[in-house]
Design a protein around this motif. Structure first.
Motif, PDB file in Angstrom:
ATOM      1  N   GLN A 191      50.653  46.118  48.562  1.00  0.00           N
ATOM      2  CA  GLN A 191      49.627  45.079  48.443  1.00  0.00           C
ATOM      3  C   GLN A 191      50.197  43.676  48.693  1.00  0.00           C
ATOM      4  OE1 GLN A 191      48.707  46.471  44.500  1.00  0.00           O
ATOM      5  NE2 GLN A 191      46.560  46.754  45.103  1.00  0.00           N
ATOM      6  N   PHE A 238      50.628  37.413  51.952  1.00  0.00           N
ATOM      7  CA  PHE A 238      50.822  37.081  50.539  1.00  0.00           C
ATOM      8  C   PHE A 238      52.097  36.252  50.365  1.00  0.00           C
ATOM      9  CE2 PHE A 238      53.175  38.055  46.654  1.00  0.00           C
ATOM     10  CZ  PHE A 238      52.301  37.616  45.688  1.00  0.00           C
ATOM     11  N   GLU A 264      52.534  32.379  49.108  1.00  0.00           N
ATOM     12  CA  GLU A 264      53.361  32.087  47.935  1.00  0.00           C
ATOM     13  C   GLU A 264      54.522  31.154  48.295  1.00  0.00           C
ATOM     14  OE1 GLU A 264      52.629  32.649  44.839  1.00  0.00           O
ATOM     15  OE2 GLU A 264      50.940  33.983  45.200  1.00  0.00           O
ATOM     16  N   LEU A 320      47.872  28.657  40.301  1.00  0.00           N
ATOM     17  CA  LEU A 320      47.328  29.152  41.566  1.00  0.00           C
ATOM     18  C   LEU A 320      48.173  30.300  42.127  1.00  0.00           C
ATOM     19  CD1 LEU A 320      46.271  25.830  43.330  1.00  0.00           C
ATOM     20  CD2 LEU A 320      44.768  27.625  42.432  1.00  0.00           C
ATOM     21  N   ILE A 355      47.204  33.329  40.046  1.00  0.00           N
ATOM     22  CA  ILE A 355      45.842  33.761  40.389  1.00  0.00           C
ATOM     23  C   ILE A 355      45.853  34.458  41.755  1.00  0.00           C
ATOM     24  CG2 ILE A 355      43.538  32.929  41.056  1.00  0.00           C
ATOM     25  CD1 ILE A 355      43.891  30.800  38.792  1.00  0.00           C
ATOM     26  N   HIS A 356      46.570  33.885  42.706  1.00  0.00           N
ATOM     27  CA  HIS A 356      46.659  34.507  44.042  1.00  0.00           C
ATOM     28  C   HIS A 356      47.270  35.897  43.941  1.00  0.00           C
ATOM     29  CE1 HIS A 356      48.725  35.027  48.038  1.00  0.00           C
ATOM     30  NE2 HIS A 356      47.449  34.970  48.361  1.00  0.00           N
ATOM     31  N   LEU A 414      47.277  37.934  41.277  1.00  0.00           N
ATOM     32  CA  LEU A 414      46.327  38.828  40.608  1.00  0.00           C
ATOM     33  C   LEU A 414      45.171  39.196  41.537  1.00  0.00           C
ATOM     34  CD1 LEU A 414      46.293  37.225  37.045  1.00  0.00           C
ATOM     35  CD2 LEU A 414      47.428  39.346  37.767  1.00  0.00           C
ATOM     36  N   TYR A 415      44.686  38.221  42.300  1.00  0.00           N
ATOM     37  CA  TYR A 415      43.620  38.482  43.265  1.00  0.00           C
ATOM     38  C   TYR A 415      44.089  39.498  44.319  1.00  0.00           C
ATOM     39  CZ  TYR A 415      40.179  37.687  46.946  1.00  0.00           C
ATOM     40  OH  TYR A 415      39.219  37.851  47.905  1.00  0.00           O
ATOM     41  N   THR A 416      45.340  39.357  44.753  1.00  0.00           N
ATOM     42  CA  THR A 416      45.897  40.227  45.763  1.00  0.00           C
ATOM     43  C   THR A 416      46.030  41.668  45.261  1.00  0.00           C
ATOM     44  OG1 THR A 416      47.104  38.406  46.784  1.00  0.00           O
ATOM     45  CG2 THR A 416      47.880  40.621  47.288  1.00  0.00           C
ATOM     46  N   PHE A 460      44.514  43.098  42.608  1.00  0.00           N
ATOM     47  CA  PHE A 460      43.280  43.704  42.067  1.00  0.00           C
ATOM     48  C   PHE A 460      42.202  43.552  43.076  1.00  0.00           C
ATOM     49  CE2 PHE A 460      45.432  42.625  37.978  1.00  0.00           C
ATOM     50  CZ  PHE A 460      45.628  43.917  37.541  1.00  0.00           C
TER      51      PHE A 460
END
Length: 160
Positions: free
Chosen positions: A46, A51, A55, A150, A153-154, A156-158, A160
């Motif tokens: 993931q 990603f 980051e 951020l 959050i990025h 966790l978004y990635t 999930f």
């Protein structure tokens, strides 16, 4: 076992925010370590190239915000590059020399000392630059906290 790994990841995220108050803790490195622990223990599938690019941009922003906020704060209050360096040195050394309050007094005293010693400014002018350094530190801390949030959050978004 998954719960222990998630506790470790969350602990690293929390420590990264503690690093905002204690700069000896490498906040960005702690967040990236959490990403790697996730990848090693669960899956890197993931965590794509995009990603890591996003980051990496956040990490660059972390370092830039730290430097720029300090320099803008110092410059806006009439300080020099020497005051910026003095503030940075005070930020690093302050917590070791003056425990607990050194994180605040270090940059202030570093900027004041640099202006007094290098540019021979009056005490009141040097104090004004020191206040600018403190305001820059505060702005930098808020900016870094938001950027770190951020990043998480990025992540966790990635996943999930």
């Amino acid at each position: 076992m998954d719960v222990i790994i998630w506790i470790l990841i969350i602990a690293l995220f929390i420590l990264s925010f503690v690093g905002l108050l204690f700069p000896i803790l490498p906040s960005a490195l702690l967040i990236v370590a959490a990403f790697f622990i996730y990848g090693i223990c669960f899956s890197f599938s993931q965590l794509t190239i995009s990603f890591w690019v996003v980051e990496s941009m956040f990490i660059i922003l972390l370092f830039l915000s730290d430097y720029l906020a300090n320099m803008v704060g110092v410059k806006r209050f009439g300080g020099s590059k020497a005051a910026g360096w003095g503030s940075t040195i005070g930020l690093i050394a302050g917590p070791f020399i003056i425990p607990f309050v050194g994180i605040i007094l270090g940059p202030f005293l570093g900027a004041v000392a640099a202006e007094l010693l290098v540019h021979r400014k009056t005490f009141s002018e040097a104090v004004k630059v020191g206040v600018g350094s403190l305001l820059g530190l505060l702005a930098s801390t808020v900016a870094k906290g938001l950027i770190q949030l951020l990043m998480i959050i990025h992540f966790l978004y990635t996943i999930f």
